[in-house]
Design a protein around this motif. Sequence first.
Motif, PDB file in Angstrom:
ATOM      1  N   THR A 266      74.912  23.569 142.403  1.00 46.25           N
ATOM      2  CA  THR A 266      75.149  23.131 141.031  1.00 46.25           C
ATOM      3  C   THR A 266      74.341  23.994 140.070  1.00 46.25           C
ATOM      4  OG1 THR A 266      75.556  20.841 141.729  1.00 46.25           O
ATOM      5  CG2 THR A 266      74.950  21.192 139.430  1.00 46.25           C
ATOM      6  N   LEU A 267      74.984  24.458 139.010  1.00 42.90           N
ATOM      7  CA  LEU A 267      74.287  25.220 137.979  1.00 42.90           C
ATOM      8  C   LEU A 267      73.740  24.233 136.950  1.00 42.90           C
ATOM      9  CD1 LEU A 267      73.531  28.001 136.789  1.00 42.90           C
ATOM     10  CD2 LEU A 267      75.714  27.952 135.555  1.00 42.90           C
ATOM     11  N   VAL A 268      72.419  24.172 136.843  1.00 38.61           N
ATOM     12  CA  VAL A 268      71.746  23.235 135.948  1.00 38.61           C
ATOM     13  C   VAL A 268      71.101  24.027 134.813  1.00 38.61           C
ATOM     14  CG1 VAL A 268      69.987  21.443 135.747  1.00 38.61           C
ATOM     15  CG2 VAL A 268      71.274  21.689 137.886  1.00 38.61           C
ATOM     16  N   LEU A 269      71.384  23.636 133.590  1.00 38.89           N
ATOM     17  CA  LEU A 269      70.844  24.317 132.411  1.00 38.89           C
ATOM     18  C   LEU A 269      69.998  23.336 131.609  1.00 38.89           C
ATOM     19  CD1 LEU A 269      70.711  26.724 130.411  1.00 38.89           C
ATOM     20  CD2 LEU A 269      72.846  25.864 129.404  1.00 38.89           C
ATOM     21  N   ARG A 270      68.759  23.731 131.355  1.00 40.21           N
ATOM     22  CA  ARG A 270      67.857  22.949 130.507  1.00 40.21           C
ATOM     23  C   ARG A 270      67.517  23.778 129.282  1.00 40.21           C
ATOM     24  NH1 ARG A 270      66.059  22.633 135.812  1.00 40.21           N
ATOM     25  NH2 ARG A 270      66.278  20.577 136.773  1.00 40.21           N
ATOM     26  N   ALA A 271      67.342  23.109 128.156  1.00 44.15           N
ATOM     27  CA  ALA A 271      67.048  23.848 126.923  1.00 44.15           C
ATOM     28  C   ALA A 271      66.179  23.016 125.999  1.00 44.15           C
ATOM     29  CB  ALA A 271      68.343  24.239 126.213  1.00 44.15           C
ATOM     30  N   VAL A 272      65.497  23.720 125.075  1.00 48.63           N
ATOM     31  CA  VAL A 272      64.712  23.068 124.042  1.00 48.63           C
ATOM     32  C   VAL A 272      64.861  23.871 122.761  1.00 48.63           C
ATOM     33  CG1 VAL A 272      62.571  24.321 124.584  1.00 48.63           C
ATOM     34  CG2 VAL A 272      62.448  22.098 123.454  1.00 48.63           C
ATOM     35  N   VAL A 273      64.978  23.165 121.646  1.00 46.20           N
ATOM     36  CA  VAL A 273      64.943  23.780 120.315  1.00 46.20           C
ATOM     37  C   VAL A 273      63.766  23.140 119.583  1.00 46.20           C
ATOM     38  CG1 VAL A 273      66.161  24.171 118.145  1.00 46.20           C
ATOM     39  CG2 VAL A 273      67.435  24.145 120.299  1.00 46.20           C
ATOM     40  N   CYS A 274      62.938  23.987 118.964  1.00 42.44           N
ATOM     41  CA  CYS A 274      61.675  23.512 118.408  1.00 42.44           C
ATOM     42  C   CYS A 274      61.604  23.717 116.901  1.00 42.44           C
ATOM     43  CB  CYS A 274      60.501  24.273 119.028  1.00 42.44           C
ATOM     44  SG  CYS A 274      60.583  24.526 120.811  1.00 42.44           S
ATOM     45  N   SER A 275      60.878  22.830 116.240  1.00 44.63           N
ATOM     46  CA  SER A 275      60.460  23.123 114.869  1.00 44.63           C
ATOM     47  C   SER A 275      59.277  24.085 114.968  1.00 44.63           C
ATOM     48  CB  SER A 275      60.046  21.839 114.142  1.00 44.63           C
ATOM     49  OG  SER A 275      58.932  21.243 114.778  1.00 44.63           O
ATOM     50  N   PRO A 276      59.081  24.953 113.988  1.00 43.74           N
ATOM     51  CA  PRO A 276      58.013  25.956 114.085  1.00 43.74           C
ATOM     52  C   PRO A 276      56.628  25.370 114.332  1.00 43.74           C
ATOM     53  CG  PRO A 276      59.481  26.474 112.267  1.00 43.74           C
ATOM     54  CD  PRO A 276      59.884  25.118 112.755  1.00 43.74           C
ATOM     55  N   ASP A 277      56.361  24.191 113.761  1.00 45.47           N
ATOM     56  CA  ASP A 277      55.026  23.618 113.922  1.00 45.47           C
ATOM     57  C   ASP A 277      54.885  22.783 115.187  1.00 45.47           C
ATOM     58  OD1 ASP A 277      56.497  21.358 113.323  1.00 45.47           O
ATOM     59  OD2 ASP A 277      55.369  20.837 111.509  1.00 45.47           O
ATOM     60  N   GLY A 278      55.955  22.702 115.991  1.00 45.08           N
ATOM     61  CA  GLY A 278      55.889  21.967 117.242  1.00 45.08           C
ATOM     62  C   GLY A 278      55.927  20.458 117.093  1.00 45.08           C
ATOM     63  N   GLN A 310      72.248  16.847 117.587  1.00 44.04           N
ATOM     64  CA  GLN A 310      70.969  16.157 117.421  1.00 44.04           C
ATOM     65  C   GLN A 310      70.121  16.739 116.284  1.00 44.04           C
ATOM     66  OE1 GLN A 310      68.777  15.819 121.156  1.00 44.04           O
ATOM     67  NE2 GLN A 310      70.681  15.742 122.310  1.00 44.04           N
ATOM     68  N   GLY A 311      70.616  17.822 115.653  1.00 43.86           N
ATOM     69  CA  GLY A 311      69.886  18.403 114.536  1.00 43.86           C
ATOM     70  C   GLY A 311      69.217  19.725 114.816  1.00 43.86           C
ATOM     71  N   ALA A 312      69.648  20.426 115.870  1.00 43.90           N
ATOM     72  CA  ALA A 312      69.027  21.700 116.218  1.00 43.90           C
ATOM     73  C   ALA A 312      69.153  22.734 115.094  1.00 43.90           C
ATOM     74  CB  ALA A 312      69.633  22.252 117.510  1.00 43.90           C
ATOM     75  N   GLY A 313      70.254  22.693 114.379  1.00 37.47           N
ATOM     76  CA  GLY A 313      70.453  23.646 113.289  1.00 37.47           C
ATOM     77  C   GLY A 313      69.396  23.529 112.221  1.00 37.47           C
ATOM     78  N   ASP A 314      68.990  22.297 111.917  1.00 31.20           N
ATOM     79  CA  ASP A 314      67.956  22.079 110.909  1.00 31.20           C
ATOM     80  C   ASP A 314      66.614  22.633 111.372  1.00 31.20           C
ATOM     81  OD1 ASP A 314      69.749  20.795 109.253  1.00 31.20           O
ATOM     82  OD2 ASP A 314      69.234  18.796 109.977  1.00 31.20           O
ATOM     83  N   LEU A 315      66.299  22.428 112.655  1.00 32.96           N
ATOM     84  CA  LEU A 315      65.024  22.927 113.176  1.00 32.96           C
ATOM     85  C   LEU A 315      64.978  24.451 113.127  1.00 32.96           C
ATOM     86  CD1 LEU A 315      64.181  20.683 116.268  1.00 32.96           C
ATOM     87  CD2 LEU A 315      63.689  20.337 113.861  1.00 32.96           C
ATOM     88  N   MET A 316      66.074  25.095 113.502  1.00 31.93           N
ATOM     89  CA  MET A 316      66.105  26.559 113.493  1.00 31.93           C
ATOM     90  C   MET A 316      66.054  27.115 112.072  1.00 31.93           C
ATOM     91  SD  MET A 316      68.550  27.686 116.640  1.00 31.93           S
ATOM     92  CE  MET A 316      69.992  26.828 115.974  1.00 31.93           C
ATOM     93  N   SER A 317      66.645  26.386 111.129  1.00 33.45           N
ATOM     94  CA  SER A 317      66.609  26.844 109.745  1.00 33.45           C
ATOM     95  C   SER A 317      65.184  26.820 109.193  1.00 33.45           C
ATOM     96  CB  SER A 317      67.528  25.996 108.875  1.00 33.45           C
ATOM     97  OG  SER A 317      67.033  24.666 108.768  1.00 33.45           O
ATOM     98  N   GLN A 318      64.378  25.905 109.700  1.00 33.32           N
ATOM     99  CA  GLN A 318      62.972  25.861 109.286  1.00 33.32           C
ATOM    100  C   GLN A 318      62.224  27.129 109.721  1.00 33.32           C
ATOM    101  OE1 GLN A 318      60.960  22.259 110.593  1.00 33.32           O
ATOM    102  NE2 GLN A 318      62.813  21.039 110.262  1.00 33.32           N
ATOM    103  N   ALA A 319      62.711  27.731 110.812  1.00 34.21           N
ATOM    104  CA  ALA A 319      62.086  28.959 111.318  1.00 34.21           C
ATOM    105  C   ALA A 319      62.739  30.206 110.741  1.00 34.21           C
ATOM    106  CB  ALA A 319      62.172  28.988 112.844  1.00 34.21           C
TER     107      ALA A 319
END
Length: 321
Positions: A266-278, A310-319
């Motif tokens: 099985t191919l398992v993919l894990r990911a995280v998107v962060c706000s710059p300040d963590g 879940q709002g990943a676009g907003d977090l990336m825009s902060q960076a």
Amino acid sequence: MTIRVGTRASALAVTQTTTVAEALAAGGALEYELVRIKTEGDVLKGPLAQIGGTGVFTAALREALLDDRCDVAVHSLKDLPTGVAEGLQIAAIPVRVDVRDALCARDGLTLAELPAGARVGTGSPRRAAQLRAARPDLDVVDIRGNVDTRLGRVKGLTGEAMVEGKHADLDAVVLAAAGLARLGRTQHVTELLDPSVMLPAPGQGALAVECRVADAAAGTALAGALADYDDAESRLAVTAERSLLARLEAGCSAPVGALARVEAGTLVLRAVVCSPDGSRLLHGEQQVQAAGAEEAVALGARLAEELLAQGAGDLMSQAGH
């Protein structure tokens, strides 16, 4: 036949390119020569995100391929933009090595043992955000430079002044374990950071061997050596990771971590998107059975959609992405 292998001129790039060149030469009974190319990322100073981030280490190598100044180019896959480069293709992804990030700290300290206020250097927004999430009490410092330059900034680590005025001004740095291993610098690692603490960059630990499309299909000794050098499982994993990055429309300097593995078929993919300040981390995981390239691409896109919802676009825009 002598193949011309394009590389950045840094010690790490030359080391990993030489490994690739030797493997291709042995696989195709070929000779090789290295062609050193100066890239934008080697010339410009300042944080990677501000000088362009995506592609600053790869564009000049690709131009050299298209201009027939080299026959293949070797990239750290995590530095390679996800978009298609017309006329070029990634002909081989060799077996991936250690994907983890490594802490190199004074006095043998681990991440948990660093005192409050300790100064930790990294040039990666992804690493910086996950460091701040794990240890909000640390002072995370943006740094540039090659591996030895960064190591030289840690108190008592190398004993050499690598940066004038900035020698031994940090308590630790975080670097890719793969690069330290390729350069023979693993004696400076005080902790290999588990992906549960710090997910690596998409493609970290993997190399990409790029060539002209026509050369990959030419039926030559080089084409055969490239095909033999390609590792199917490594390619599958990084395909899923890079598909996620592409769907997020994030560059290689974005605060995004991703790691795919084949586990019991099985191919398992894990990911995280962060706000710059963590302060905010969005985690996600998806999997698919009996995956091929199409399934890997779909897997990455599907997990990206989940994170965007879940709002990943907003977090990336902060960076700034």
